[in-house]
Design a protein around this motif. Structure first.
Motif, PDB file in Angstrom:
ATOM      1  N   PHE A  81     104.029  99.143  69.986  1.00  0.00           N
ATOM      2  CA  PHE A  81     103.983 100.339  69.156  1.00  0.00           C
ATOM      3  C   PHE A  81     105.422 100.596  68.706  1.00  0.00           C
ATOM      4  N   LEU A  82     105.607 100.720  67.405  1.00  0.00           N
ATOM      5  CA  LEU A  82     106.949 100.844  66.852  1.00  0.00           C
ATOM      6  C   LEU A  82     107.166 102.239  66.292  1.00  0.00           C
ATOM      7  N   SER A  83     108.389 102.758  66.490  1.00  0.00           N
ATOM      8  CA  SER A  83     108.723 104.081  65.975  1.00  0.00           C
ATOM      9  C   SER A  83     110.080 104.058  65.289  1.00  0.00           C
ATOM     10  N   ASP A  84     110.168 104.813  64.195  1.00  0.00           N
ATOM     11  CA  ASP A  84     111.414 104.961  63.455  1.00  0.00           C
ATOM     12  C   ASP A  84     111.245 106.187  62.556  1.00  0.00           C
ATOM     13  N   PRO A  85     112.314 106.889  62.211  1.00  0.00           N
ATOM     14  CA  PRO A  85     112.171 108.048  61.317  1.00  0.00           C
ATOM     15  C   PRO A  85     111.753 107.665  59.902  1.00  0.00           C
ATOM     16  N   ARG A  86     112.024 106.407  59.520  1.00  0.00           N
ATOM     17  CA  ARG A  86     111.720 105.970  58.162  1.00  0.00           C
ATOM     18  C   ARG A  86     110.701 104.835  58.188  1.00  0.00           C
ATOM     19  N   PRO A  87     109.488 105.078  57.692  1.00  0.00           N
ATOM     20  CA  PRO A  87     108.412 104.092  57.830  1.00  0.00           C
ATOM     21  C   PRO A  87     108.703 102.768  57.148  1.00  0.00           C
ATOM     22  N   GLU A  88     109.410 102.804  56.011  1.00  0.00           N
ATOM     23  CA  GLU A  88     109.644 101.560  55.282  1.00  0.00           C
ATOM     24  C   GLU A  88     110.505 100.586  56.068  1.00  0.00           C
ATOM     25  N   ARG A  89     111.303 101.078  56.997  1.00  0.00           N
ATOM     26  CA  ARG A  89     112.199 100.198  57.760  1.00  0.00           C
ATOM     27  C   ARG A  89     111.458  99.364  58.797  1.00  0.00           C
ATOM     28  N   MET A  90     110.280  99.811  59.195  1.00  0.00           N
ATOM     29  CA  MET A  90     109.580  99.082  60.254  1.00  0.00           C
ATOM     30  C   MET A  90     108.262  98.467  59.799  1.00  0.00           C
TER      31      MET A  90
END
Length: 219
Positions: free
Chosen positions: A24-33
């Motif tokens: 499960f991946l998390s980042d503030p910016r969806p396009e980066r992940m």
């Protein structure tokens, strides 16, 4: 995996995927992940981990689909400069990205791990936090040392949970660092793939204990 769009995650995500982890991946910016998630069949969750409620929402999202057994927290920030030239805004930024995100994530995920008496939490400190020397990097050293101290202090507090503090003891060989320092000797830098290999190995250990892992550049 937090900071899923970052430089370290570029190596960590495929390494954990090869090891058989459900990611499960998390980042503030969806396009980066997005691209990285698609490559390994991972679910994604957009979260600003400087906010406790968003860290808790991330933990609920993961736990709602699979038992939350492990976290690799890569979110952090770096700034160099003379201490007397720094300001309170920089202090807040460094502590928020490096320490507050770790605090919030621990608060969010540890209840699930404590309930099943099993879990793994890895976070990244830095060389100055290991050596205690950081001229020109005072606020960065404070932030990373505080992060490491927090994880050390939790040893034995949550039964069955393994904590890992990783200390890159040099410059990581990333695209951003190469652009920032084009005249450097890249052969003396630390390969992110090596870091990923070591973190996967630590995650595979058994029992609740603290692991501290300094990773040095080539001689």
């Amino acid at each position: 995996m937090t900071g899923a769009g970052g430089a370290l995650s570029r190596a960590l995500i495929p390494a954990f995927h090869r090891a058989g982890a459900r990611l499960f991946l998390s980042d503030p910016r969806p396009e980066r992940m997005a691209e990285r998630a698609e490559a390994v069949g991972a679910k994604t969750f957009v979260a600003d981990l400087t906010r406790l409620e968003e860290a808790e929402a991330l933990a609920r999202f993961v736990e709602g689909q699979a038992p939350l057994y492990g976290v690799v927290h890569t979110v952090g920030g770096f700034a160099a400069g003379r201490f007397l030239d720094s300001d309170p805004g920089l202090y807040d930024w460094m502590l928020d990205l490096n320490l507050r995100t770790t605090f919030n994530l621990l608060k969010a995920v540890l209840p699930y791990m404590e309930k099943r008496k099993e879990g793994f939490f890895a976070a990244f400190a830095a060389g100055p936090a290991w050596t205690g020397v950081g001229p020109g990097r005072a606020l960065y050293t404070v932030a990373k040392t505080s992060l490491a101290s927090l994880l050390r202090s939790l040893q034995g507090e949550v039964e069955g949970v393994r904590f890992l503090v990783v200390y890159p003891m040099g410059t990581l060989d990333t695209e951003a660092n190469r652009k920032a320092m084009p005249q450097a000797d890249f052969s003396r830098w630390i390969a992110p793939e090596l870091v990923a290999e070591m973190v996967v190995e630590a995650a595979s250990a058994k029992g609740g204990r603290l692991l501290e892992l300094p990773i040095y550049p080539p001689l």
